[in-house]
Scaffold this motif. Structure first.
Motif, short mmCIF file in Angstrom:
data_model
loop_
_atom_site.label_atom_id
_atom_site.label_comp_id
_atom_site.label_asym_id
_atom_site.label_seq_id
_atom_site.Cartn_x
_atom_site.Cartn_y
_atom_site.Cartn_z
N LYS A 118 0.84 -1.21 0.00
CA LYS A 118 0.00 0.00 0.00
C LYS A 118 0.87 1.25 0.00
O LYS A 118 0.56 2.23 -0.68
N ALA A 119 1.96 1.21 0.77
CA ALA A 119 2.86 2.36 0.83
C ALA A 119 3.52 2.58 -0.53
O ALA A 119 3.70 3.72 -0.96
N ALA A 120 3.87 1.50 -1.21
CA ALA A 120 4.52 1.62 -2.51
C ALA A 120 3.57 2.24 -3.53
O ALA A 120 3.99 3.04 -4.37
N LYS A 121 2.29 1.87 -3.45
CA LYS A 121 1.30 2.40 -4.39
C LYS A 121 1.04 3.88 -4.16
O LYS A 121 0.76 4.62 -5.10
N SER A 122 1.12 4.30 -2.91
CA SER A 122 0.82 5.71 -2.62
C SER A 122 2.08 6.55 -2.44
O SER A 122 1.99 7.72 -2.08
N ALA A 123 3.25 5.98 -2.67
CA ALA A 123 4.51 6.70 -2.51
C ALA A 123 4.66 7.73 -3.63
O ALA A 123 4.20 7.51 -4.75
N PRO A 124 5.28 8.84 -3.31
CA PRO A 124 5.50 9.86 -4.35
C PRO A 124 6.47 9.35 -5.41
O PRO A 124 7.25 8.43 -5.18
N GLY A 126 9.55 8.84 -7.71
CA GLY A 126 10.97 8.92 -7.42
C GLY A 126 11.38 8.21 -6.14
O GLY A 126 12.56 8.17 -5.79
N SER A 127 10.42 7.66 -5.41
CA SER A 127 10.76 6.97 -4.15
C SER A 127 10.83 5.46 -4.35
O SER A 127 10.85 4.72 -3.37
N ASP A 128 10.88 5.03 -5.58
CA ASP A 128 10.93 3.59 -5.87
C ASP A 128 12.13 2.92 -5.22
O ASP A 128 12.03 1.80 -4.71
N ALA A 129 13.27 3.60 -5.24
CA ALA A 129 14.49 3.02 -4.67
C ALA A 129 14.34 2.84 -3.16
O ALA A 129 14.75 1.80 -2.60
N ALA A 130 13.74 3.78 -2.48
CA ALA A 130 13.54 3.68 -1.02
C ALA A 130 12.58 2.55 -0.70
O ALA A 130 12.81 1.76 0.24
N VAL A 131 11.49 2.44 -1.45
CA VAL A 131 10.51 1.38 -1.21
C VAL A 131 11.16 0.01 -1.48
O VAL A 131 10.98 -0.93 -0.72
N ALA A 132 11.94 -0.08 -2.55
CA ALA A 132 12.63 -1.33 -2.86
C ALA A 132 13.62 -1.70 -1.76
O ALA A 132 13.75 -2.87 -1.41
#
Length: 185
Positions: A118-124, A126-132
């Motif tokens: 859910k956090a990954a879907k609603s993340a701004p 450019g934050s893909d690296a942090a979520v990964a």
């Protein structure tokens, strides 16, 4: 991201169910241990009375030596049986506790994975690296937990095998001792 009251209620219900599982397991184990102790105490008292009567009936030293050797083995066998009973109760309780903990960890992992998705879907953007990175850390923690859990199970299995081997060796040694005593006399 916010949590709905239903999520809190569900989490509280799961925690209460887990607590009840642990409490019921603990009480059942204590109850079995108390019964084992009571039966052992009763048996020990009966054996003591029988031994006292046998000792009072002894008329010479040879009878005393024969009586002594005949009493040693049953006493050790009963002590070993008691130790096995205690070990069995403890092992079963530990297994039930482990199963409950594994279920709780599994449920927690599902919940965390869901929150991360859910956090990954609603993340701004450019934050893909942090979520990964967070997902990778979570996966590494789960892998470490699984490895530790497997190692702990292996250690428990080895310990159980060693206890069984030591117990059998003790019983065999006590069984051989009276035979040696009779040959020496």
């Amino acid at each position: 991201m916010s949590f709905a009251p239903e999520q809190f209620a569900s989490a509280n219900k799961a925690a209460i169910e887990a607590f009840l599982t642990f409490a019921n397991t603990a009480f059942a184990s204590v109850e079995r241990l108390a019964a084992l102790n009571l039966n052992t105490a009763r048996s020990t008292l009966e054996d003591s009375v029988a031994t006292t009567k046998a000792l009072l009936a002894v008329k010479d030293v040879q009878e005393l030596a024969a009586l002594q050797s005949s009493l040693a083995r049953p006493g050790v066998e009963k002590a070993v049986a008691y130790a096995r009973g205690v070990y069995e109760i403890a092992t079963e309780a530990q297994g039930q506790f482990s199963k409950a903990v594994e279920e709780q960890v599994g449920e927690l992992n599902k919940n965390i994975a869901s929150v991360l998705d859910k956090a990954a879907k609603s993340a701004p953007a450019g934050s893909d690296a942090a979520v990964a990175a967070v997902k990778s850390a979570f996966a590494a923690a789960n892998s470490a937990y699984d490895s530790i859990n497997k190692a702990a199970k292996q250690v428990a299995e080895i310990a159980e095998a060693n206890v069984a081997a030591a117990t059998d060796a003790t019983v065999k040694a006590v069984g051989a001792a009276p035979a040696k005593t009779k040959k020496a006399a």
